[in-house]
Design an enzyme around this catalytic site. Structure first.
Site, PDB file in Angstrom:
ATOM      1  N   GLU A 181       0.859  -1.186   0.000  1.00 62.24           N
ATOM      2  CA  GLU A 181       0.000   0.000   0.000  1.00 62.24           C
ATOM      3  C   GLU A 181       0.896   1.237   0.000  1.00 62.24           C
ATOM      4  O   GLU A 181       1.787   1.376   0.839  1.00 62.24           O
ATOM      5  CB  GLU A 181      -0.915  -0.014   1.228  1.00 62.24           C
ATOM      6  CG  GLU A 181      -1.872   1.161   1.220  1.00 62.24           C
ATOM      7  CD  GLU A 181      -3.178   0.893   1.970  1.00 62.24           C
ATOM      8  OE1 GLU A 181      -3.438  -0.260   2.347  1.00 62.24           O
ATOM      9  OE2 GLU A 181      -3.936   1.858   2.166  1.00 62.24           O
ATOM     10  N   ARG A 182       0.649   2.113  -0.978  1.00 63.82           N
ATOM     11  CA  ARG A 182       1.443   3.343  -1.132  1.00 63.82           C
ATOM     12  C   ARG A 182       2.935   3.039  -1.288  1.00 63.82           C
ATOM     13  O   ARG A 182       3.781   3.803  -0.829  1.00 63.82           O
ATOM     14  CB  ARG A 182       1.231   4.303   0.035  1.00 63.82           C
ATOM     15  CG  ARG A 182      -0.222   4.516   0.435  1.00 63.82           C
ATOM     16  CD  ARG A 182      -1.064   5.035  -0.692  1.00 63.82           C
ATOM     17  NE  ARG A 182      -2.475   5.155  -0.291  1.00 63.82           N
ATOM     18  CZ  ARG A 182      -3.453   5.450  -1.129  1.00 63.82           C
ATOM     19  NH1 ARG A 182      -3.200   5.615  -2.428  1.00 63.82           N
ATOM     20  NH2 ARG A 182      -4.686   5.554  -0.713  1.00 63.82           N
ATOM     21  N   LYS A 302      -4.250  -0.366  13.738  1.00 67.59           N
ATOM     22  CA  LYS A 302      -5.078   0.692  13.150  1.00 67.59           C
ATOM     23  C   LYS A 302      -6.513   0.276  13.420  1.00 67.59           C
ATOM     24  O   LYS A 302      -6.988  -0.706  12.837  1.00 67.59           O
ATOM     25  CB  LYS A 302      -4.792   0.779  11.651  1.00 67.59           C
ATOM     26  CG  LYS A 302      -5.713   1.709  10.873  1.00 67.59           C
ATOM     27  CD  LYS A 302      -5.275   1.831   9.406  1.00 67.59           C
ATOM     28  CE  LYS A 302      -6.220   2.692   8.598  1.00 67.59           C
ATOM     29  NZ  LYS A 302      -5.802   2.852   7.198  1.00 67.59           N
ATOM     30  N   GLU A 306     -10.674   4.500   8.889  1.00 68.32           N
ATOM     31  CA  GLU A 306     -10.843   4.186   7.465  1.00 68.32           C
ATOM     32  C   GLU A 306     -11.406   2.784   7.254  1.00 68.32           C
ATOM     33  O   GLU A 306     -10.911   2.011   6.444  1.00 68.32           O
ATOM     34  CB  GLU A 306      -9.503   4.337   6.727  1.00 68.32           C
ATOM     35  CG  GLU A 306      -8.947   5.758   6.800  1.00 68.32           C
ATOM     36  CD  GLU A 306      -7.728   5.998   5.938  1.00 68.32           C
ATOM     37  OE1 GLU A 306      -6.935   5.059   5.755  1.00 68.32           O
ATOM     38  OE2 GLU A 306      -7.579   7.135   5.444  1.00 68.32           O
ATOM     39  N   ARG A 339      -2.587   3.373  16.810  1.00 65.43           N
ATOM     40  CA  ARG A 339      -2.549   4.586  15.974  1.00 65.43           C
ATOM     41  C   ARG A 339      -3.694   5.550  16.276  1.00 65.43           C
ATOM     42  O   ARG A 339      -4.826   5.125  16.523  1.00 65.43           O
ATOM     43  CB  ARG A 339      -2.566   4.206  14.498  1.00 65.43           C
ATOM     44  CG  ARG A 339      -1.288   3.494  14.086  1.00 65.43           C
ATOM     45  CD  ARG A 339      -1.369   3.025  12.666  1.00 65.43           C
ATOM     46  NE  ARG A 339      -0.843   3.951  11.687  1.00 65.43           N
ATOM     47  CZ  ARG A 339      -1.486   4.328  10.602  1.00 65.43           C
ATOM     48  NH1 ARG A 339      -2.721   3.930  10.383  1.00 65.43           N
ATOM     49  NH2 ARG A 339      -0.910   5.124   9.723  1.00 65.43           N
ATOM     50  N   LYS A 374       0.473  10.591  13.620  1.00 66.11           N
ATOM     51  CA  LYS A 374       1.111  11.124  12.409  1.00 66.11           C
ATOM     52  C   LYS A 374       1.626  12.533  12.660  1.00 66.11           C
ATOM     53  O   LYS A 374       1.048  13.267  13.462  1.00 66.11           O
ATOM     54  CB  LYS A 374       0.111  11.139  11.246  1.00 66.11           C
ATOM     55  CG  LYS A 374      -0.203   9.752  10.714  1.00 66.11           C
ATOM     56  CD  LYS A 374      -1.001   9.821   9.420  1.00 66.11           C
ATOM     57  CE  LYS A 374      -1.339   8.408   8.960  1.00 66.11           C
ATOM     58  NZ  LYS A 374      -2.045   8.374   7.660  1.00 66.11           N
ATOM     59  N   ASP A 379      -2.822  14.261   6.997  1.00 66.89           N
ATOM     60  CA  ASP A 379      -2.294  13.019   6.433  1.00 66.89           C
ATOM     61  C   ASP A 379      -1.044  13.219   5.583  1.00 66.89           C
ATOM     62  O   ASP A 379      -1.127  13.176   4.356  1.00 66.89           O
ATOM     63  CB  ASP A 379      -3.381  12.343   5.601  1.00 66.89           C
ATOM     64  CG  ASP A 379      -3.012  10.911   5.246  1.00 66.89           C
ATOM     65  OD1 ASP A 379      -2.019  10.406   5.787  1.00 66.89           O
ATOM     66  OD2 ASP A 379      -3.732  10.307   4.432  1.00 66.89           O
ATOM     67  N   GLU A 401       4.802   9.436  13.881  1.00 63.38           N
ATOM     68  CA  GLU A 401       4.870   8.611  12.671  1.00 63.38           C
ATOM     69  C   GLU A 401       5.109   9.519  11.479  1.00 63.38           C
ATOM     70  O   GLU A 401       4.313  10.412  11.198  1.00 63.38           O
ATOM     71  CB  GLU A 401       3.552   7.830  12.497  1.00 63.38           C
ATOM     72  CG  GLU A 401       3.464   7.038  11.195  1.00 63.38           C
ATOM     73  CD  GLU A 401       2.143   6.245  11.047  1.00 63.38           C
ATOM     74  OE1 GLU A 401       1.576   5.801  12.067  1.00 63.38           O
ATOM     75  OE2 GLU A 401       1.685   6.098   9.906  1.00 63.38           O
ATOM     76  N   GLU A 407       3.836   9.159  -0.630  1.00 60.03           N
ATOM     77  CA  GLU A 407       2.456   9.082  -1.113  1.00 60.03           C
ATOM     78  C   GLU A 407       1.966  10.414  -1.680  1.00 60.03           C
ATOM     79  O   GLU A 407       1.282  10.442  -2.695  1.00 60.03           O
ATOM     80  CB  GLU A 407       1.547   8.629   0.042  1.00 60.03           C
ATOM     81  CG  GLU A 407       0.074   8.624  -0.317  1.00 60.03           C
ATOM     82  CD  GLU A 407      -0.806   8.148   0.830  1.00 60.03           C
ATOM     83  OE1 GLU A 407      -0.275   7.820   1.907  1.00 60.03           O
ATOM     84  OE2 GLU A 407      -2.037   8.107   0.625  1.00 60.03           O
ATOM     85  N   TRP A 558     -12.754  13.174   1.745  1.00 54.70           N
ATOM     86  CA  TRP A 558     -11.766  12.605   0.824  1.00 54.70           C
ATOM     87  C   TRP A 558     -11.703  13.420  -0.462  1.00 54.70           C
ATOM     88  O   TRP A 558     -11.019  13.052  -1.407  1.00 54.70           O
ATOM     89  CB  TRP A 558     -12.090  11.125   0.526  1.00 54.70           C
ATOM     90  CG  TRP A 558     -11.697  10.207   1.646  1.00 54.70           C
ATOM     91  CD1 TRP A 558     -11.064  10.561   2.798  1.00 54.70           C
ATOM     92  CD2 TRP A 558     -11.896   8.788   1.732  1.00 54.70           C
ATOM     93  NE1 TRP A 558     -10.870   9.460   3.595  1.00 54.70           N
ATOM     94  CE2 TRP A 558     -11.360   8.345   2.974  1.00 54.70           C
ATOM     95  CE3 TRP A 558     -12.480   7.833   0.882  1.00 54.70           C
ATOM     96  CZ2 TRP A 558     -11.397   7.010   3.387  1.00 54.70           C
ATOM     97  CZ3 TRP A 558     -12.518   6.502   1.287  1.00 54.70           C
ATOM     98  CH2 TRP A 558     -11.974   6.096   2.526  1.00 54.70           C
TER      99      TRP A 558
END
Ligand code: GCW
Length: 715
Positions: A181-182, A302, A306, A339, A374, A379, A401, A407, A558
């Site tokens: 992912e990413r 997590k 999401e 997280r 984060k 994000d 993080e 990304e 989003w």
């Protein structure tokens, strides 16, 4: 016969090319011969007393040997006698030789730090590398090798190092099917490989050495969007194999787990963290893991984020969920990294939500839980303010993080050196305990007495031969590790180290490359999201610009429009008191400073304010013109980077030179794409011209809006 001869000659010509082909696979541990003057400084140190020890000490010893052989072409002569040696390495040196101040120094370097010291013993000058543990010996040895690689003089040394964070982790977002992912450097190095594990060991050892060389001591091997299967016995065995391989390099393995695992793979009715059966299930699972991996690091979770399951599915809190796992791990010394990346589409301003959910839970987490936050409140954007959670949870271990994989900064196609971004966050003053309460200090244990200090970086590593896709993305892995060890290091010094280790010592190479690296992140900010704009990228891929995207029934948070709010009136997200009041989450004087457009730093002004197009910026320009200048400046910066790079032709191997040159072309084209897309789109609202002294856009808005983005070229 003649043909054979020709082939033979051709072959002889090709062999050296193959031998010297530079794929980037060796990262910054290439160990090619150093310039003569540097070699001379180390030539007298080949006689080494290396105290015997564990497999970790053997790793250090082999590395030193390899480094000497490559860097100065000398074989080390290992001695069992201190007198005959010029380099003394080991935990017990102080009991064998009288070294002034060594014991004192060792008291300061903790369980993973080291001492490197010049001393006169028996009338002869020697260098001592000592530590309290084998891990310290490993890191001290690598630090000494780095001194060689960067050409530092080995005279008069008195180095005492202790890492600022105890846990220095990589997070791999690797799925069990091998996708990442990413990830923009090919498939996962860990999962679903065609090759046998045994055939991959050498490759993994490069990974392990690279991490050990900067002090990374933990790695999460699977994606935070965790497949429950990872907790089946088969996968635990696979984790154990990796743990065995990484152990000598002082790297622990950690696992991302899915909160619903008890129900999904355990066959339980549900995964309610307060139900005894569920708690027992986790305890047994953890016991099964430690049976195979006695030094297993712990879980990364997590949850309720999401679409991932979590304790809130059962009306429980994040603390209740995390504590259940913490209890299972506690007897073995394992930890839970929980997280704080949570936000729901129906809630308040997305930038506020993590704080709103987590800060009230301060003090409710068990001691072996670390809340992983984060760097910014949204994000991993090219620029965000720091997350207001830092400093706001005094009674909880918090870890930062960062995202090393790019990304939102051009994947592995754009050159963006990230240390300046990370430093900007680490050095941001939260003011929670008065001036000087930087994010770094609120997380490294120097202000709050937290049980654990830790830091994580989302890895940019994949199966590509050069590991990271872009050769310069290797620098982001390197720099993250260096900052995790010592967040006070300067981004430019780290860059110089890396350039020397990876490419060349020649000053007329190092200086321009340093210059390229140091301006690269700000260039990306400027051509993508200047002045505090954020989240303008395309819907699924997160690559190119799509400030216009509108998708039916999509979550509003989003969509770029949620963030830029462009209208005929102006642009930006009003997070001031008259808007979402996100500023309230920051301590004074930041709160007031951010709240007022006149005092808000302009590089974040549209993060905190919605302002009219003709708002006067400190430059005297209107907001619209200022925005245009920033976008154009970003493009110019990339062109300058290109020019600087092209001048370096012939100074390094052709292979890596061409590769970087090619990537810079992509970046230059795409910077124009970003600039034109954003400005032409925003112009439909501002109705103002792009200053005529600037170059004309090279695209039409309609053309860009119709562009279909093909992800396959970017994986
Ligand atoms: O940045 C976003 C990414 C998701 C990611 C998520 C997260 C792993 O777009 O792909 O999921 O953050 O950090 O959990």
């Amino acid at each position: 016969m003649r043909l054979k001869k020709i082939l033979l000659i051709l072959w002889m010509l090709i062999i050296p090319l193959i031998a010297f082909s530079e794929t980037g696979e060796r990262l910054w541990l290439r160990y090619n011969p150093l310039p003569d003057d540097v070699q001379a400084r180390y030539a007298g140190l080949v006689s080494v007393y290396f105290e015997p020890g564990s497999s970790t000490v053997n790793v250090a010893r082999d590395e030193l040997n390899k480094a000497f052989r490559g860097l100065i072409g000398g074989r080390l002569q290992f001695q069992d006698n201190i007198k005959k040696s010029s380099l003394l390495i080991g935990k017990e040196i102080s009991s064998k030789a009288d070294v002034d101040g060594l014991d004192e120094a060792l008291k300061k370097c903790g369980s993973e730090g080291y001492v490197i010291k010049s001393a006169e013993i028996g009338g002869r000058n020697k260098i001592i590398i000592s530590a309290n543990t084998d891990a310290g010996i490993l890191y001290g040895t690598f630090a000494f090798i780095r001194m060689m690689q960067t050409g530092r003089s080995p005279g008069n040394l008195n180095i005492i190092e202790k890492p600022k964070y105890d846990l220095r982790l990589l997070n791999h977002w690797d799925n069990l099917d091998g996708t990442v992912e990413r990830g923009y450097a090919g498939h996962s190095i860990w999962w679903n490989r065609e090759k046998d594990f045994d055939d991959l060991k050498e490759h993994y050892r490069i990974y392990a050495r690279a991490n050990a060389s900067v002090g990374i001591n933990g790695t999460v091997l699977n994606n935070v969007n965790a497949d429950p299967q990872v907790l089946t016995h088969d996968y635990i065995e696979k984790f154990a194999r990796f743990a065995d391989l990484l152990r000598p390099y002082n790297i622990k393995v950690y696992m991302s787990v899915n909160f619903s695992s008890p129900a999904i793979i355990g066959g339980l009715e549900d995964s309610d963290p307060l139900r005894e059966e569920v708690r027992q299930w986790w305890k047994q699972k953890v016991a099964e893991i430690y049976d195979l991996i006695p030094d297993f690091g712990g879980f990364l979770v997590k949850a309720n984020s999401e679409g991932q399951p979590g304790p809130q599915d059962y009306g429980r809190t994040h603390a209740e969920g995390a504590n259940m796992m913490a209890e299972a791990l506690e007897p073995y010394g394992g930890i839970v990294m929980w997280r704080a990346f949570v936000y729901s589409p129906s809630g308040d301003d997305r930038a506020k939500q993590a704080y709103n959910e987590f800060v009230p839970l301060d003090g409710k987490f068990h001691e072996n839980v670390i809340v992983q936050v984060k760097n910014g409140p949204v994000d991993f954007q090219p620029r965000e303010p720091f997350s207001p959670i830092f400093g706001a949870m005094e009674h909880t271990s918090l870890m930062i993080e960062f995202q090393i994989t790019q990304e939102y900064l051009g994947f592995s196609d754009h050159l963006a050196y990230l240390a300046p971004l990370q430093k900007e966050c680490l050095e941001s003053d939260t003011y929670v305990k008065g001036p000087g309460s930087t994010v770094a200090k609120t997380t490294d244990g120097s202000i709050f007495n937290q049980a654990h200090s830790a830091i994580a970086g989302v890895a940019n590593i994949g199966r590509d031969i050069n590991w990271t896709g872009h050769h310069f993305a290797q620098a982001n892995w390197y720099a993250y590790g260096r900052l995790a060890w010592d967040h006070t290091l300067a981004a430019d010094n780290i860059a110089v180290e890396w350039v020397k280790m990876t490419f060349s010592h020649a000053p007329d190479f190092v200086q321009p490359v340093l210059n390229i690296m140091m301006r690269s992140r700000e260039a990306v900010v400027n051509y993508m999201t200047p002045l505090g704009l954020h989240h303008l990228m395309g819907w699924g891929h997160h690559y190119g610009p799509e400030p216009w995207t509108d998708i039916e029934n999509a979550r509003p948070d989003w969509l770029p429009r949620y963030y830029h709010n462009a209208s005929e009136y102006g642009i930006g997200f009003d997070r001031s008191e008259s808007g979402s009041n996100a500023v309230e989450q920051y301590s004074e004087p930041l709160r007031s400073m951010f709240n007022n457009p006149g005092t808000c730093p302009e590089n974040l002004i549209l993060w905190f304010h919605h302002l009219p197009w003709d708002y006067r910026m400190s430059s005297g320009l209107t907001l619209w013109d200022e925005l245009c200048y920033h976008y154009y400046h970003g493009v110019e910066e990339v062109r300058l980077m290109q020019k600087k790079w092209d001048r370096l032709a012939g100074m390094i191997d052709q292979e890596r030179f061409d590769h970087v040159q090619h990537k810079l072309k992509i970046q230059a084209r795409e910077a124009v794409w970003w600039r034109d897309a954003c400005l032409l789109y925003f112009q439909t609202f501002s109705g103002m011209p792009i200053s005529y002294e600037l170059e004309r856009p090279t695209h039409d808005l309609q053309e860009l809006m119709e562009l279909e983005f093909d992800m396959t070229h970017h994986n």
